[in-house]
Write a protein that holds these residues in place. Structure first.
Motif, PDB file in Angstrom:
ATOM      1  N   PRO A 262     -14.215  14.712   0.576  1.00 44.15           N
ATOM      2  CA  PRO A 262     -14.098  13.729  -0.624  1.00 44.15           C
ATOM      3  C   PRO A 262     -12.971  14.431  -1.536  1.00 44.15           C
ATOM      4  O   PRO A 262     -12.711  15.289  -1.699  1.00 44.15           O
ATOM      5  CB  PRO A 262     -15.498  13.569  -0.937  1.00 44.15           C
ATOM      6  N   GLY A 263     -12.033  13.338  -1.948  1.00 43.34           N
ATOM      7  CA  GLY A 263     -10.872  13.715  -2.903  1.00 43.34           C
ATOM      8  C   GLY A 263      -9.601  14.005  -2.082  1.00 43.34           C
ATOM      9  O   GLY A 263      -8.710  14.065  -2.545  1.00 43.34           O
ATOM     10  N   ARG A 264      -9.722  13.967  -0.554  1.00 41.57           N
ATOM     11  CA  ARG A 264      -8.853  13.901   0.098  1.00 41.57           C
ATOM     12  C   ARG A 264      -7.531  12.842  -0.008  1.00 41.57           C
ATOM     13  O   ARG A 264      -6.397  13.280  -0.250  1.00 41.57           O
ATOM     14  CB  ARG A 264      -9.095  13.919   1.663  1.00 41.57           C
ATOM     15  N   GLY A 265      -7.960  11.748  -0.539  1.00 42.74           N
ATOM     16  CA  GLY A 265      -7.173  10.374  -0.623  1.00 42.74           C
ATOM     17  C   GLY A 265      -6.408  10.919  -1.754  1.00 42.74           C
ATOM     18  O   GLY A 265      -5.146  10.713  -1.842  1.00 42.74           O
ATOM     19  N   ALA A 266      -7.080  11.345  -2.721  1.00 42.76           N
ATOM     20  CA  ALA A 266      -6.499  11.722  -4.325  1.00 42.76           C
ATOM     21  C   ALA A 266      -5.313  12.799  -3.976  1.00 42.76           C
ATOM     22  O   ALA A 266      -4.135  12.575  -4.556  1.00 42.76           O
ATOM     23  CB  ALA A 266      -7.455  11.992  -5.185  1.00 42.76           C
ATOM     24  N   ARG A 267      -5.751  13.887  -3.401  1.00 37.30           N
ATOM     25  CA  ARG A 267      -4.863  14.947  -2.942  1.00 37.30           C
ATOM     26  C   ARG A 267      -3.605  14.583  -2.143  1.00 37.30           C
ATOM     27  O   ARG A 267      -2.505  14.945  -2.449  1.00 37.30           O
ATOM     28  CB  ARG A 267      -5.585  16.029  -2.473  1.00 37.30           C
ATOM     29  N   ALA A 268      -3.787  13.818  -1.118  1.00 39.68           N
ATOM     30  CA  ALA A 268      -2.629  13.148  -0.440  1.00 39.68           C
ATOM     31  C   ALA A 268      -1.629  12.445  -1.192  1.00 39.68           C
ATOM     32  O   ALA A 268      -0.439  12.506  -1.051  1.00 39.68           O
ATOM     33  CB  ALA A 268      -3.410  12.471   0.742  1.00 39.68           C
ATOM     34  N   LEU A 269      -2.064  11.257  -1.947  1.00 40.23           N
ATOM     35  CA  LEU A 269      -1.334  10.592  -2.973  1.00 40.23           C
ATOM     36  C   LEU A 269      -0.541  11.391  -3.937  1.00 40.23           C
ATOM     37  O   LEU A 269       0.565  11.159  -4.378  1.00 40.23           O
ATOM     38  CB  LEU A 269      -2.149   9.579  -3.685  1.00 40.23           C
ATOM     39  N   GLU A 270      -1.188  12.263  -4.524  1.00 40.69           N
ATOM     40  CA  GLU A 270      -0.611  13.246  -5.512  1.00 40.69           C
ATOM     41  C   GLU A 270       0.626  14.053  -4.692  1.00 40.69           C
ATOM     42  O   GLU A 270       1.543  14.175  -5.124  1.00 40.69           O
ATOM     43  CB  GLU A 270      -1.462  14.288  -6.101  1.00 40.69           C
ATOM     44  N   ALA A 271       0.384  14.433  -3.573  1.00 38.21           N
ATOM     45  CA  ALA A 271       1.340  15.368  -2.787  1.00 38.21           C
ATOM     46  C   ALA A 271       2.622  14.408  -2.432  1.00 38.21           C
ATOM     47  O   ALA A 271       3.840  14.648  -2.518  1.00 38.21           O
ATOM     48  CB  ALA A 271       0.815  15.739  -1.414  1.00 38.21           C
ATOM     49  N   ALA A 272       2.149  13.067  -2.125  1.00 37.55           N
ATOM     50  CA  ALA A 272       3.259  12.051  -1.723  1.00 37.55           C
ATOM     51  C   ALA A 272       4.224  12.017  -2.912  1.00 37.55           C
ATOM     52  O   ALA A 272       5.349  11.687  -2.934  1.00 37.55           O
ATOM     53  CB  ALA A 272       2.816  10.985  -1.240  1.00 37.55           C
ATOM     54  N   GLY A 273       3.617  11.822  -4.254  1.00 36.34           N
ATOM     55  CA  GLY A 273       4.231  11.394  -5.373  1.00 36.34           C
ATOM     56  C   GLY A 273       5.081  12.630  -5.643  1.00 36.34           C
ATOM     57  O   GLY A 273       6.158  12.436  -6.306  1.00 36.34           O
ATOM     58  N   ALA A 274       4.684  13.910  -5.624  1.00 33.04           N
ATOM     59  CA  ALA A 274       5.474  15.253  -5.915  1.00 33.04           C
ATOM     60  C   ALA A 274       6.731  15.065  -5.121  1.00 33.04           C
ATOM     61  O   ALA A 274       7.819  15.490  -5.503  1.00 33.04           O
ATOM     62  CB  ALA A 274       4.402  16.286  -5.852  1.00 33.04           C
ATOM     63  N   ALA A 275       6.594  14.968  -3.829  1.00 31.24           N
ATOM     64  CA  ALA A 275       7.600  15.055  -2.930  1.00 31.24           C
ATOM     65  C   ALA A 275       8.555  13.892  -3.231  1.00 31.24           C
ATOM     66  O   ALA A 275       9.717  14.178  -3.082  1.00 31.24           O
ATOM     67  CB  ALA A 275       7.187  14.638  -1.509  1.00 31.24           C
ATOM     68  N   GLU A 276       8.308  12.739  -3.609  1.00 29.34           N
ATOM     69  CA  GLU A 276       9.059  11.647  -3.919  1.00 29.34           C
ATOM     70  C   GLU A 276       9.648  12.050  -5.312  1.00 29.34           C
ATOM     71  O   GLU A 276      10.914  11.574  -5.350  1.00 29.34           O
ATOM     72  CB  GLU A 276       8.134  10.440  -4.195  1.00 29.34           C
ATOM     73  N   ALA A 277       8.995  12.519  -6.251  1.00 26.84           N
ATOM     74  CA  ALA A 277       9.775  12.886  -7.505  1.00 26.84           C
ATOM     75  C   ALA A 277      10.846  13.936  -7.146  1.00 26.84           C
ATOM     76  O   ALA A 277      12.007  13.888  -7.812  1.00 26.84           O
ATOM     77  CB  ALA A 277       8.798  13.287  -8.392  1.00 26.84           C
ATOM     78  N   ALA A 278      10.381  14.957  -6.379  1.00 26.88           N
ATOM     79  CA  ALA A 278      11.469  15.874  -5.947  1.00 26.88           C
ATOM     80  C   ALA A 278      12.555  15.419  -5.235  1.00 26.88           C
ATOM     81  O   ALA A 278      13.888  15.858  -5.474  1.00 26.88           O
ATOM     82  CB  ALA A 278      10.872  17.050  -5.039  1.00 26.88           C
ATOM     83  N   ALA A 279      12.426  14.577  -4.330  1.00 30.68           N
ATOM     84  CA  ALA A 279      13.639  13.843  -3.722  1.00 30.68           C
ATOM     85  C   ALA A 279      14.431  13.187  -4.430  1.00 30.68           C
ATOM     86  O   ALA A 279      15.785  12.941  -4.447  1.00 30.68           O
ATOM     87  CB  ALA A 279      13.107  13.060  -2.696  1.00 30.68           C
ATOM     88  N   GLY A 280      14.023  12.445  -5.469  1.00 32.01           N
ATOM     89  CA  GLY A 280      14.657  11.610  -6.457  1.00 32.01           C
ATOM     90  C   GLY A 280      15.364  12.240  -7.486  1.00 32.01           C
ATOM     91  O   GLY A 280      16.372  11.888  -8.073  1.00 32.01           O
TER      92      GLY A 280
ATOM     93  N   ALA B 234       0.916  -1.290   0.001  1.00 30.86           N
ATOM     94  CA  ALA B 234       0.172  -0.177  -0.046  1.00 30.86           C
ATOM     95  C   ALA B 234       0.888   1.264   0.046  1.00 30.86           C
ATOM     96  O   ALA B 234       1.792   1.349   0.783  1.00 30.86           O
ATOM     97  CB  ALA B 234      -0.874   0.003   1.248  1.00 30.86           C
ATOM     98  N   PRO B 235       0.492   2.213  -1.136  1.00 37.91           N
ATOM     99  CA  PRO B 235       1.494   3.613  -0.818  1.00 37.91           C
ATOM    100  C   PRO B 235       0.839   4.359   0.336  1.00 37.91           C
ATOM    101  O   PRO B 235      -0.290   4.225   0.686  1.00 37.91           O
ATOM    102  CB  PRO B 235       0.820   4.045  -2.028  1.00 37.91           C
ATOM    103  N   MET B 236       1.660   5.020   1.065  1.00 39.50           N
ATOM    104  CA  MET B 236       1.068   5.573   2.136  1.00 39.50           C
ATOM    105  C   MET B 236       1.342   7.176   2.029  1.00 39.50           C
ATOM    106  O   MET B 236       2.153   7.612   1.157  1.00 39.50           O
ATOM    107  CB  MET B 236       2.337   5.135   3.457  1.00 39.50           C
ATOM    108  N   PRO B 237       0.519   7.892   2.774  1.00 40.37           N
ATOM    109  CA  PRO B 237       0.621   9.302   2.382  1.00 40.37           C
ATOM    110  C   PRO B 237       1.554   9.790   3.240  1.00 40.37           C
ATOM    111  O   PRO B 237       2.274   9.117   4.013  1.00 40.37           O
ATOM    112  CB  PRO B 237      -0.846   9.814   3.098  1.00 40.37           C
ATOM    113  N   MET B 238       1.936  11.150   2.924  1.00 39.48           N
ATOM    114  CA  MET B 238       3.054  11.651   3.612  1.00 39.48           C
ATOM    115  C   MET B 238       2.790  11.906   5.104  1.00 39.48           C
ATOM    116  O   MET B 238       1.824  12.035   5.600  1.00 39.48           O
ATOM    117  CB  MET B 238       3.613  13.089   2.698  1.00 39.48           C
TER     118      MET B 238
END
Length: 219
Positions: free
Chosen positions: A201-219, A68-72
């Protein structure tokens, strides 16, 4: 290395195909031949990775939390607590492996299956974050993480069963998850913390998007 990568991809393809078939038909009605056809692999390839249909089902169940992908992590531990559930509700619409795993944990057939793992793991994860929230002063004095964590996990199981029984779209879980938190959190969260939480509603999508953006910036 290429051979190992191919084996990993094959195993994942089998898992995803099995999850789709289990989700559509349940454990007892699912046939290995249908899983083989959907995964486009041979019987030998399947048995190289899994000993039986039961073994394959347990692997799908185990994947519910382990993959499971986890939120930030959040400054507010209560927001992090909400995000765990909202991300789960969002993924039910988009993640076939999760849907198959959830179907197996709720399925009344296949009594030989051990379905306790995801319940324990989700409860432990929520309990850890709630304990952190308690330490940070985000919970009201009477709020007991030992009670709240299994209550929320059990509520998700009940909501999943209800949406299945009613033939509702899986996307409805996002709305129900939001309603669940809006009703429960006022009784356990400090008002100042509650006022800042995103439970819409939609918080899950927003949280995953933020986690993905942070991971991309760190990579």
């Amino acid at each position: 290395m290429a051979k190992q990568d191919r084996a990993i991809r094959t195993r994942q393809a089998i898992l995803e195909a099995a999850a789709t078939v289990f989700d559509e038909r349940g454990y007892e009605a699912a046939k290995l031949t249908d899983i083989l056809q959907l995964a486009q692999v041979t019987k030998g390839a399947l048995y190289f990775h899994f000993d039986s249909k039961e073994d394959l089902a347990h692997a799908v169940i185990d994947a519910q939390v382990s993959t499971a992908p986890m939120p930030m992590p959040q400054v507010s531990k209560m927001q992090e607590f909400v995000d765990i559930g909202m991300v789960f509700a969002h993924r039910l619409t988009h993640d076939g492996l999760l849907r198959g795993s959830v179907r197996l944990t709720l399925d009344q057939g296949g009594h030989e299956l051990n379905r306790s793992g995801p319940y324990r793991e989700w409860t432990e994860l929520n309990l850890r974050v709630l304990n952190e929230a308690k330490e940070c002063g985000e919970l009201l004095p009477h709020a007991d993480p030992q009670e709240v964590a299994p209550l929320v996990v059990g509520s998700y199981a009940g909501l999943n069963l209800m949406t299945q029984a009613l033939g509702s779209n899986r996307s409805e879980m996002d709305r129900w998850a939001s309603a669940l938190y809006r009703h429960i959190l006022p009784s356990i969260a400090v008002p100042a913390v509650l006022a800042m939480l995103d439970m819409e509603p939609g918080r899950g999508a927003r949280a995953l998007e933020a986690a993905g953006a942070a991971e991309a910036a760190a990579g």
